[in-house]
Design an enzyme around this catalytic site. Structure first.
Site, PDB file in Angstrom:
ATOM      1  N   ILE A  17      36.581 -50.396  23.692  1.00  0.00           N
ATOM      2  CA  ILE A  17      36.862 -51.659  23.001  1.00  0.00           C
ATOM      3  C   ILE A  17      35.726 -52.026  22.047  1.00  0.00           C
ATOM      4  O   ILE A  17      35.961 -52.516  20.941  1.00  0.00           O
ATOM      5  CB  ILE A  17      37.098 -52.782  24.037  1.00  0.00           C
ATOM      6  CG1 ILE A  17      38.285 -52.442  24.947  1.00  0.00           C
ATOM      7  CG2 ILE A  17      37.339 -54.117  23.345  1.00  0.00           C
ATOM      8  CD1 ILE A  17      38.377 -53.287  26.220  1.00  0.00           C
ATOM      9  N   ASP A  57      20.087 -51.071  25.788  1.00  0.00           N
ATOM     10  CA  ASP A  57      20.518 -51.204  27.182  1.00  0.00           C
ATOM     11  C   ASP A  57      20.498 -52.696  27.508  1.00  0.00           C
ATOM     12  O   ASP A  57      19.416 -53.309  27.527  1.00  0.00           O
ATOM     13  CB  ASP A  57      19.544 -50.431  28.087  1.00  0.00           C
ATOM     14  CG  ASP A  57      19.881 -50.574  29.566  1.00  0.00           C
ATOM     15  OD1 ASP A  57      20.750 -51.393  29.924  1.00  0.00           O
ATOM     16  OD2 ASP A  57      19.250 -49.859  30.367  1.00  0.00           O
ATOM     17  N   TYR A 150      34.012 -56.905  40.395  1.00  0.00           N
ATOM     18  CA  TYR A 150      34.485 -57.038  39.015  1.00  0.00           C
ATOM     19  C   TYR A 150      35.080 -58.430  38.796  1.00  0.00           C
ATOM     20  O   TYR A 150      34.697 -59.150  37.855  1.00  0.00           O
ATOM     21  CB  TYR A 150      35.526 -55.956  38.722  1.00  0.00           C
ATOM     22  CG  TYR A 150      35.916 -55.849  37.270  1.00  0.00           C
ATOM     23  CD1 TYR A 150      35.041 -55.303  36.343  1.00  0.00           C
ATOM     24  CD2 TYR A 150      37.158 -56.284  36.820  1.00  0.00           C
ATOM     25  CE1 TYR A 150      35.388 -55.195  35.007  1.00  0.00           C
ATOM     26  CE2 TYR A 150      37.510 -56.181  35.478  1.00  0.00           C
ATOM     27  CZ  TYR A 150      36.629 -55.632  34.589  1.00  0.00           C
ATOM     28  OH  TYR A 150      36.971 -55.529  33.255  1.00  0.00           O
ATOM     29  N   LYS A 154      33.475 -61.221  36.390  1.00  0.00           N
ATOM     30  CA  LYS A 154      34.224 -61.595  35.179  1.00  0.00           C
ATOM     31  C   LYS A 154      34.624 -63.073  35.225  1.00  0.00           C
ATOM     32  O   LYS A 154      34.768 -63.715  34.173  1.00  0.00           O
ATOM     33  CB  LYS A 154      35.442 -60.690  34.990  1.00  0.00           C
ATOM     34  CG  LYS A 154      35.084 -59.236  34.649  1.00  0.00           C
ATOM     35  CD  LYS A 154      34.346 -59.118  33.324  1.00  0.00           C
ATOM     36  CE  LYS A 154      34.168 -57.672  32.885  1.00  0.00           C
ATOM     37  NZ  LYS A 154      33.427 -57.540  31.621  1.00  0.00           N
ATOM     38  N   VAL A 183      43.470 -51.707  29.435  1.00  0.00           N
ATOM     39  CA  VAL A 183      43.328 -51.120  28.108  1.00  0.00           C
ATOM     40  C   VAL A 183      42.997 -49.636  28.232  1.00  0.00           C
ATOM     41  O   VAL A 183      42.120 -49.252  29.034  1.00  0.00           O
ATOM     42  CB  VAL A 183      42.202 -51.824  27.316  1.00  0.00           C
ATOM     43  CG1 VAL A 183      42.253 -51.411  25.845  1.00  0.00           C
ATOM     44  CG2 VAL A 183      42.302 -53.343  27.443  1.00  0.00           C
ATOM     45  N   THR A 185      41.089 -46.866  27.543  1.00  0.00           N
ATOM     46  CA  THR A 185      39.748 -46.572  27.011  1.00  0.00           C
ATOM     47  C   THR A 185      39.165 -45.422  27.835  1.00  0.00           C
ATOM     48  O   THR A 185      39.694 -45.086  28.912  1.00  0.00           O
ATOM     49  CB  THR A 185      38.812 -47.788  27.152  1.00  0.00           C
ATOM     50  OG1 THR A 185      38.649 -48.068  28.549  1.00  0.00           O
ATOM     51  CG2 THR A 185      39.349 -49.012  26.435  1.00  0.00           C
ATOM     52  N   PRO A 186      38.054 -44.834  27.379  1.00  0.00           N
ATOM     53  CA  PRO A 186      37.439 -43.770  28.184  1.00  0.00           C
ATOM     54  C   PRO A 186      37.133 -44.199  29.616  1.00  0.00           C
ATOM     55  O   PRO A 186      37.285 -43.406  30.549  1.00  0.00           O
ATOM     56  CB  PRO A 186      36.162 -43.449  27.404  1.00  0.00           C
ATOM     57  CG  PRO A 186      36.505 -43.776  25.985  1.00  0.00           C
ATOM     58  CD  PRO A 186      37.407 -44.978  26.055  1.00  0.00           C
ATOM     59  N   SER A 187      36.714 -45.465  29.811  1.00  0.00           N
ATOM     60  CA  SER A 187      36.385 -45.861  31.196  1.00  0.00           C
ATOM     61  C   SER A 187      37.652 -45.929  32.048  1.00  0.00           C
ATOM     62  O   SER A 187      37.627 -45.566  33.227  1.00  0.00           O
ATOM     63  CB  SER A 187      35.612 -47.179  31.242  1.00  0.00           C
ATOM     64  OG  SER A 187      36.439 -48.277  30.996  1.00  0.00           O
ATOM     65  N   ARG A 208      51.553 -52.306  36.447  1.00  0.00           N
ATOM     66  CA  ARG A 208      51.106 -53.699  36.525  1.00  0.00           C
ATOM     67  C   ARG A 208      51.139 -54.396  35.168  1.00  0.00           C
ATOM     68  O   ARG A 208      50.831 -55.576  35.067  1.00  0.00           O
ATOM     69  CB  ARG A 208      49.733 -53.809  37.192  1.00  0.00           C
ATOM     70  CG  ARG A 208      48.575 -53.287  36.407  1.00  0.00           C
ATOM     71  CD  ARG A 208      47.275 -53.343  37.212  1.00  0.00           C
ATOM     72  NE  ARG A 208      46.132 -53.263  36.332  1.00  0.00           N
ATOM     73  CZ  ARG A 208      44.866 -53.272  36.732  1.00  0.00           C
ATOM     74  NH1 ARG A 208      44.587 -53.334  38.008  1.00  0.00           N
ATOM     75  NH2 ARG A 208      43.885 -53.220  35.866  1.00  0.00           N
TER      76      ARG A 208
HETATM   77  P1  NAD Z   1      34.156 -47.922  28.069  1.00  0.00           P
HETATM   78  O1  NAD Z   1      33.586 -47.309  29.305  1.00  0.00           O
HETATM   79  O2  NAD Z   1      35.203 -47.171  27.406  1.00  0.00           O
HETATM   80  O3  NAD Z   1      32.906 -48.215  27.174  1.00  0.00           O
HETATM   81  C1  NAD Z   1      31.808 -48.833  27.767  1.00  0.00           C
HETATM   82  C2  NAD Z   1      30.579 -48.646  26.912  1.00  0.00           C
HETATM   83  O4  NAD Z   1      29.551 -49.400  27.539  1.00  0.00           O
HETATM   84  C3  NAD Z   1      30.077 -47.209  26.849  1.00  0.00           C
HETATM   85  O5  NAD Z   1      29.894 -46.844  25.491  1.00  0.00           O
HETATM   86  C4  NAD Z   1      28.753 -47.260  27.604  1.00  0.00           C
HETATM   87  O6  NAD Z   1      27.778 -46.356  27.113  1.00  0.00           O
HETATM   88  C5  NAD Z   1      28.343 -48.708  27.384  1.00  0.00           C
HETATM   89  N1  NAD Z   1      27.385 -49.185  28.367  1.00  0.00           N
HETATM   90  C6  NAD Z   1      27.355 -48.949  29.696  1.00  0.00           C
HETATM   91  N2  NAD Z   1      26.259 -49.499  30.246  1.00  0.00           N
HETATM   92  C7  NAD Z   1      25.599 -50.138  29.235  1.00  0.00           C
HETATM   93  C8  NAD Z   1      24.400 -50.876  29.171  1.00  0.00           C
HETATM   94  N3  NAD Z   1      23.643 -51.064  30.250  1.00  0.00           N
HETATM   95  N4  NAD Z   1      24.000 -51.363  27.978  1.00  0.00           N
HETATM   96  C9  NAD Z   1      24.747 -51.169  26.862  1.00  0.00           C
HETATM   97  N5  NAD Z   1      25.893 -50.457  26.864  1.00  0.00           N
HETATM   98  C10 NAD Z   1      26.312 -49.946  28.040  1.00  0.00           C
HETATM   99  O7  NAD Z   1      34.603 -49.405  28.433  1.00  0.00           O
HETATM  100  P2  NAD Z   1      35.834 -50.337  27.930  1.00  0.00           P
HETATM  101  O8  NAD Z   1      36.992 -50.045  28.814  1.00  0.00           O
HETATM  102  O9  NAD Z   1      35.975 -50.314  26.458  1.00  0.00           O
HETATM  103  O10 NAD Z   1      35.275 -51.756  28.421  1.00  0.00           O
HETATM  104  C11 NAD Z   1      34.460 -52.562  27.611  1.00  0.00           C
HETATM  105  C12 NAD Z   1      34.454 -53.957  28.210  1.00  0.00           C
HETATM  106  O11 NAD Z   1      35.798 -54.441  28.315  1.00  0.00           O
HETATM  107  C13 NAD Z   1      33.861 -54.056  29.610  1.00  0.00           C
HETATM  108  O12 NAD Z   1      33.141 -55.257  29.742  1.00  0.00           O
HETATM  109  C14 NAD Z   1      35.095 -54.089  30.496  1.00  0.00           C
HETATM  110  O13 NAD Z   1      34.870 -54.727  31.729  1.00  0.00           O
HETATM  111  C15 NAD Z   1      36.035 -54.900  29.627  1.00  0.00           C
HETATM  112  N6  NAD Z   1      37.448 -54.745  29.970  1.00  0.00           N
HETATM  113  C16 NAD Z   1      38.031 -53.510  29.953  1.00  0.00           C
HETATM  114  C17 NAD Z   1      39.376 -53.384  30.320  1.00  0.00           C
HETATM  115  C18 NAD Z   1      40.061 -52.049  30.344  1.00  0.00           C
HETATM  116  O14 NAD Z   1      41.160 -51.957  30.913  1.00  0.00           O
HETATM  117  N7  NAD Z   1      39.513 -50.998  29.743  1.00  0.00           N
HETATM  118  C19 NAD Z   1      40.101 -54.520  30.667  1.00  0.00           C
HETATM  119  C20 NAD Z   1      39.481 -55.768  30.651  1.00  0.00           C
HETATM  120  C21 NAD Z   1      38.145 -55.868  30.298  1.00  0.00           C
END
Ligand code: NAD
Length: 248
Positions: A17, A57, A150, A154, A183, A185-187, A208
């Site tokens: 994201i 970081d 989480y 959040k 969403v 995403t890679p995570s 869901r």
């Molecule tokens: P992602 O894993 O795809 O990307 C996360 C990024 O965070 C990576 O590039 C990683 O290197 C970076 N990161 C990790 N630790 C870090 C640190 N200490 N300092 C700086 N950067 C750091 O994640 P995503 O799914 O895009 O999620 C991004 C945000 O959106 C998160 O806060 C997540 O909780 C939130 N979110 C995600 C979803 C989902 O379904 N993917 C849903 C709701 C909220």
């Protein structure tokens, strides 16, 4: 060009994201400071018009202060970094809890403490500045299984957002929280791959979502741009759901 002449910093912009948001904000005319703990991931953004990359970081308080000192005053700050701890309260160690709190909440406190003075100067100068904090539908909005750390952290993001919004509501600095659904995403792909049955895990994540599909990052970026732009100038202290109808 809804973000023309705005300087916007985004955390966790190396993938998912955060990366999509950096690209979307740059396309709307912003000067984007894309940061991530993983400098290798930021390479994909090198050379993209409007984007500069900086390793950061968000758990490193000194690095945050150093970056804030080095950068010009911001118009927008998107605190996107966060992690998912999988498990119920029975699986949650003090160490896991402390890490989730540090990365998902305390990092945003540190970022705001360092960057709010500059955001306020910009707000005085231009009449508008904005903070966007990444929360989730899994928060005070709704409980989900195996999301104790989480969901709690959040939810804290929403409380933090409202408190910051209240403190600066008279100063043209707005603060909102984004609450996405699931969403792609890679995570998320990592969580699916590490499940005992990845095929079933993907089906469960999709099940869901009442629209019958996962969100893409592009389902979120229009709202992210809006909340960082002056188009949302009368919106502050809100938890904005972009969840495909999960919480109807
Ligand atoms: P992602 O894993 O795809 O990307 C996360 C990024 O965070 C990576 O590039 C990683 O290197 C970076 N990161 C990790 N630790 C870090 C640190 N200490 N300092 C700086 N950067 C750091 O994640 P995503 O799914 O895009 O999620 C991004 C945000 O959106 C998160 O806060 C997540 O909780 C939130 N979110 C995600 C979803 C989902 O379904 N993917 C849903 C709701 C909220």
């Amino acid at each position: 060009m809804r973000l023309q002449d705005k300087t916007i910093l985004i955390t966790a912009a190396g993938q998912g994201i955060g990366e999509a948001s950096a690209r979307a904000c740059a396309l709307e005319g912003a000067r984007v400071i894309a940061t991530d703990v993983n400098a290798d991931l930021l390479v994909a953004l090198h050379g993209v018009q409007g984007i500069e990359t900086r390793p950061l970081d968000v758990t490193d308080a000194d690095a945050i202060i150093a970056l804030a000192t080095d950068l010009p005053d911001l118009d927008g700050l998107f605190n996107c970094a966060g992690i998912v701890h999988n498990g119920s309260v029975l699986d949650l160690t003090d160490l896991d809890w402390a890490f989730a709190l540090d990365l998902n909440v305390t990092s945003m406190v540190r970022m705001c403490r360092a960057f709010v003075p500059g955001l306020l100067r910009q707000a005085d100068h231009t009449g508008s500045a904005a903070i966007l904090n990444m929360s989730s539908m899994a928060s005070s909005v709704k409980g989900f299984p195996n999301r104790t750390a989480y969901g709690a952290t959040k939810a804290a993001v929403i409380g933090l957002t409202k408190a910051i919004a209240a403190d600066f509501v008279t100063r043209n600095l707005r603060c909102n929280a984004l609450c996405p659904g699931t969403v792609d995403t890679p995570s998320l792909r990592g969580r699916i791959a590490s499940a005992p049955d990845p095929v079933q895990a993907e089906k469960d994540f999709i099940a869901r979502q009442p629209m019958g599909r996962l969100a893409t990052v592009d389902d979120l970026t229009p709202t992210i741009v809006h909340l960082l732009s002056d188009g949302s100038r009368f919106v502050t202290g809100q938890a904005i759901l972009v969840d495909g109808g999960v919480t109807i």
